[in-house]
Scaffold this motif. Structure first.
Motif, PDB file in Angstrom:
ATOM      1  N   PHE A 133     127.017  99.978 -31.847  1.00 52.53           N
ATOM      2  CA  PHE A 133     126.080  98.771 -31.833  1.00 52.53           C
ATOM      3  C   PHE A 133     125.265  98.790 -30.531  1.00 52.53           C
ATOM      4  CE2 PHE A 133     129.494  98.023 -34.714  1.00 52.53           C
ATOM      5  CZ  PHE A 133     128.947  97.640 -35.813  1.00 52.53           C
ATOM      6  N   ALA A 134     125.497  99.639 -29.874  1.00 52.74           N
ATOM      7  CA  ALA A 134     124.632  99.288 -28.421  1.00 52.74           C
ATOM      8  C   ALA A 134     123.207  99.589 -28.531  1.00 52.74           C
ATOM      9  CB  ALA A 134     125.004 100.482 -27.368  1.00 52.74           C
ATOM     10  N   LYS A 135     122.754 100.415 -29.287  1.00 52.41           N
ATOM     11  CA  LYS A 135     121.183 100.751 -29.676  1.00 52.41           C
ATOM     12  C   LYS A 135     120.799  99.644 -30.340  1.00 52.41           C
ATOM     13  CE  LYS A 135     120.232 105.738 -29.046  1.00 52.41           C
ATOM     14  NZ  LYS A 135     121.559 105.942 -28.270  1.00 52.41           N
ATOM     15  N   LEU A 136     121.812  99.013 -31.163  1.00 54.23           N
ATOM     16  CA  LEU A 136     121.209  97.740 -31.867  1.00 54.23           C
ATOM     17  C   LEU A 136     121.170  96.691 -31.174  1.00 54.23           C
ATOM     18  CD1 LEU A 136     120.725  97.157 -35.204  1.00 54.23           C
ATOM     19  CD2 LEU A 136     122.884  96.256 -35.265  1.00 54.23           C
ATOM     20  N   ARG A 137     121.978  96.257 -30.399  1.00 54.35           N
ATOM     21  CA  ARG A 137     121.819  95.357 -29.327  1.00 54.35           C
ATOM     22  C   ARG A 137     120.606  95.446 -28.522  1.00 54.35           C
ATOM     23  NH1 ARG A 137     127.540  95.833 -29.112  1.00 54.35           N
ATOM     24  NH2 ARG A 137     127.508  96.958 -27.371  1.00 54.35           N
ATOM     25  N   HIS A 138     120.555  96.790 -27.917  1.00 57.75           N
ATOM     26  CA  HIS A 138     119.244  96.655 -27.015  1.00 57.75           C
ATOM     27  C   HIS A 138     117.829  97.001 -27.574  1.00 57.75           C
ATOM     28  CE1 HIS A 138     122.817  98.482 -24.264  1.00 57.75           C
ATOM     29  NE2 HIS A 138     122.804  97.069 -24.212  1.00 57.75           N
ATOM     30  N   GLY A 139     117.764  96.836 -28.942  1.00 56.82           N
ATOM     31  CA  GLY A 139     116.327  96.908 -29.426  1.00 56.82           C
ATOM     32  C   GLY A 139     115.910  98.144 -29.661  1.00 56.82           C
ATOM     33  N   GLU A 140     117.126  99.344 -29.691  1.00 57.49           N
ATOM     34  CA  GLU A 140     116.604 100.898 -29.586  1.00 57.49           C
ATOM     35  C   GLU A 140     116.373 101.402 -31.125  1.00 57.49           C
ATOM     36  OE1 GLU A 140     118.203 103.487 -26.805  1.00 57.49           O
ATOM     37  OE2 GLU A 140     119.098 101.473 -25.794  1.00 57.49           O
ATOM     38  N   VAL A 141     117.216 100.634 -31.982  1.00 55.36           N
ATOM     39  CA  VAL A 141     117.081 100.801 -33.469  1.00 55.36           C
ATOM     40  C   VAL A 141     116.760  99.523 -34.035  1.00 55.36           C
ATOM     41  CG1 VAL A 141     118.369 102.914 -33.188  1.00 55.36           C
ATOM     42  CG2 VAL A 141     119.644 100.706 -33.702  1.00 55.36           C
ATOM     43  N   ASP A 142     116.296  99.360 -35.257  1.00 49.78           N
ATOM     44  CA  ASP A 142     116.082  98.289 -36.022  1.00 49.78           C
ATOM     45  C   ASP A 142     117.374  97.801 -36.867  1.00 49.78           C
ATOM     46  OD1 ASP A 142     113.119  98.042 -35.117  1.00 49.78           O
ATOM     47  OD2 ASP A 142     113.016  99.741 -36.436  1.00 49.78           O
ATOM     48  N   ALA A 143     117.902  98.917 -37.474  1.00 47.30           N
ATOM     49  CA  ALA A 143     119.148  98.816 -38.509  1.00 47.30           C
ATOM     50  C   ALA A 143     120.253  99.911 -37.934  1.00 47.30           C
ATOM     51  CB  ALA A 143     118.784  98.690 -39.746  1.00 47.30           C
ATOM     52  N   LEU A 144     121.225  99.913 -38.692  1.00 44.74           N
ATOM     53  CA  LEU A 144     122.305 100.807 -38.186  1.00 44.74           C
ATOM     54  C   LEU A 144     123.079 101.198 -39.381  1.00 44.74           C
ATOM     55  CD1 LEU A 144     123.982 102.509 -36.029  1.00 44.74           C
ATOM     56  CD2 LEU A 144     125.461 100.376 -35.931  1.00 44.74           C
ATOM     57  N   ILE A 145     123.430 102.508 -39.666  1.00 46.20           N
ATOM     58  CA  ILE A 145     124.440 102.715 -40.612  1.00 46.20           C
ATOM     59  C   ILE A 145     125.807 102.902 -39.861  1.00 46.20           C
ATOM     60  CG2 ILE A 145     125.158 104.480 -42.498  1.00 46.20           C
ATOM     61  CD1 ILE A 145     122.704 103.039 -43.276  1.00 46.20           C
ATOM     62  N   THR A 146     126.762 102.218 -40.354  1.00 45.90           N
ATOM     63  CA  THR A 146     127.971 102.201 -39.489  1.00 45.90           C
ATOM     64  C   THR A 146     129.325 102.015 -40.699  1.00 45.90           C
ATOM     65  OG1 THR A 146     129.161 101.422 -37.522  1.00 45.90           O
ATOM     66  CG2 THR A 146     127.899  99.773 -38.994  1.00 45.90           C
ATOM     67  N   LEU A 147     130.553 102.368 -39.969  1.00 44.93           N
ATOM     68  CA  LEU A 147     131.643 102.111 -40.656  1.00 44.93           C
ATOM     69  C   LEU A 147     131.844 100.419 -40.896  1.00 44.93           C
ATOM     70  CD1 LEU A 147     134.151 104.552 -39.078  1.00 44.93           C
ATOM     71  CD2 LEU A 147     133.481 104.283 -41.545  1.00 44.93           C
ATOM     72  N   LEU A 148     132.293  99.978 -42.133  1.00 46.27           N
ATOM     73  CA  LEU A 148     132.450  98.709 -42.517  1.00 46.27           C
ATOM     74  C   LEU A 148     134.048  98.610 -42.395  1.00 46.27           C
ATOM     75  CD1 LEU A 148     130.222  98.303 -45.421  1.00 46.27           C
ATOM     76  CD2 LEU A 148     129.803  97.855 -43.035  1.00 46.27           C
ATOM     77  N   PRO A 149     134.503  97.268 -42.045  1.00 52.23           N
ATOM     78  CA  PRO A 149     133.576  96.116 -41.764  1.00 52.23           C
ATOM     79  C   PRO A 149     133.089  96.255 -40.178  1.00 52.23           C
ATOM     80  CG  PRO A 149     135.882  95.565 -41.443  1.00 52.23           C
ATOM     81  CD  PRO A 149     136.003  96.921 -41.970  1.00 52.23           C
ATOM     82  N   ALA A 150     131.810  95.578 -40.263  1.00 53.40           N
ATOM     83  CA  ALA A 150     131.050  95.577 -38.751  1.00 53.40           C
ATOM     84  C   ALA A 150     131.295  94.037 -38.270  1.00 53.40           C
ATOM     85  CB  ALA A 150     129.680  96.021 -39.114  1.00 53.40           C
ATOM     86  N   ASP A 151     132.505  93.989 -37.651  1.00 57.80           N
ATOM     87  CA  ASP A 151     132.896  92.622 -37.178  1.00 57.80           C
ATOM     88  C   ASP A 151     132.041  92.393 -35.571  1.00 57.80           C
ATOM     89  OD1 ASP A 151     133.758  90.199 -36.535  1.00 57.80           O
ATOM     90  OD2 ASP A 151     135.854  90.675 -36.142  1.00 57.80           O
ATOM     91  N   GLU A 152     130.945  92.180 -35.945  1.00 55.25           N
ATOM     92  CA  GLU A 152     129.974  91.899 -34.627  1.00 55.25           C
ATOM     93  C   GLU A 152     129.417  90.634 -34.470  1.00 55.25           C
ATOM     94  OE1 GLU A 152     129.084  94.041 -31.621  1.00 55.25           O
ATOM     95  OE2 GLU A 152     131.019  94.948 -32.083  1.00 55.25           O
ATOM     96  N   PRO A 153     129.378  89.942 -33.601  1.00 54.45           N
ATOM     97  CA  PRO A 153     128.456  88.649 -33.658  1.00 54.45           C
ATOM     98  C   PRO A 153     127.012  88.858 -33.725  1.00 54.45           C
ATOM     99  CG  PRO A 153     129.891  88.958 -31.402  1.00 54.45           C
ATOM    100  CD  PRO A 153     129.873  90.230 -32.200  1.00 54.45           C
ATOM    101  N   GLY A 154     126.460  88.052 -34.534  1.00 52.41           N
ATOM    102  CA  GLY A 154     124.904  88.143 -34.852  1.00 52.41           C
ATOM    103  C   GLY A 154     124.607  89.223 -35.954  1.00 52.41           C
TER     104      GLY A 154
END
Length: 288
Positions: A133-154
């Protein structure tokens, strides 16, 4: 006043010249004059002072310009958005993948998005192995394909884009290597290696137990996926992985054994709630 007449009035109010207004709007000067006279009849007062040397707004004309300009700008913006929606979204969509191989597995979905939105470029980015989630939080990607569930704030969880079974990666010299399959209970029989982000929710609990209650001995998280595979190949431990790993990372020193009793894992589209765009919504629609 009709929309075209408002446009002529606002343009003349900016240019203060009938010739330049006509040229800018690609109409005749007579058309500009007729439109302004019509507007003045409707208003019941002059909007411009005209002499042989200059054109100037009257106080009523200046007030009308002040009132109409913001509203007309909103109309222009609304029409532009509608036209963009009719063409499909535009710009660049930076899409991160926790597992780059999944990008190949959802090619048809990405093709659907590109076909429906030909003016939007999709740029593929690899997410960090230990913190996807680092690149997502830092604005380096707009969206992410990741393993679910994605239990991340915001983080907003969108549709599942791909589902697959689990396999167990073991060394080709491991006692399990000759088996046709393994079970979740087998995880208690060796050290289980992992990344910082485990592949399924039932391996995230502290401590880990197999379904029949045996504790799972875990190794230290590794920094990269290649380090993980190398550790497995040398016999340092075993590791549950998504099944596509067998096709993308097979080598003579490894065996990938299917689980008989493990539930499927799901890859999903996620994005920051604060960063949602029309491009992301369009991709979510293509993935659904």
């Amino acid at each position: 006043m009709e929309l075209r007449e408002i446009e002529i009035f606002l343009t003349l109010a900016e240019e203060l010249h009938f010739g330049r207004t006509a040229e800018r709007l690609r109409v005749s000067q007579a058309r500009v004059s007729q439109s302004i006279r019509k507007a003045e009849r409707q208003i019941g007062a002059p909007l411009f002072e005209r002499t042989s040397r200059r054109v100037a707004l009257t106080p009523i004309g200046a007030r009308l310009h002040s009132d109409l300009r913001p509203a007309y700008r909103r109309i222009e913006e609304g029409l532009a958005r509608a036209k963009a929606a009719g063409r499909g979204v535009t710009g660049v969509l930076r899409l991160g993948f926790e597992a780059p191989g999944v990008a190949d597995l959802i090619t048809s979905t990405l093709d659907t998005f590109r076909t429906g939105n030909p003016e939007c470029e999709v740029q593929i980015r690899e997410a960090d192995f230990t913190d996807p989630f680092a690149k997502l939080r830092h604005g380096e990607v707009d969206a992410l394909i990741t393993l679910l569930p994605a239990d991340e704030p915001g983080v907003v969880t969108g549709p599942t884009v791909y589902s697959e079974q689990m396999v167990l990666a073991v060394s080709s010299r491991h006692p399990f290597a000759s088996r046709e399959f393994v079970t979740l209970s087998d995880l208690a029989r060796d050290t289980v290696l992992r990344a910082a982000h485990p592949p399924a929710p039932y391996w995230q609990d502290e401590p880990w137990y197999t379904p029949d209650g045996h504790p799972v001995r875990r190794g230290e998280p590794v920094a990269t996926f290649q380090e993980l595979l190398s550790a497995v190949a040398t016999g340092a431990g075993i590791c549950p992985l998504a099944a596509h790993a067998a096709d993308y990372f097979g080598r003579p020193s490894l065996r990938f054994l299917p689980f008989r009793d493990a539930p499927a894992v799901h890859w999903g589209l996620v994005w920051l709630a604060s960063g949602e765009t029309t491009r992301i919504r369009a991709l979510a629609t293509a993935c659904a």
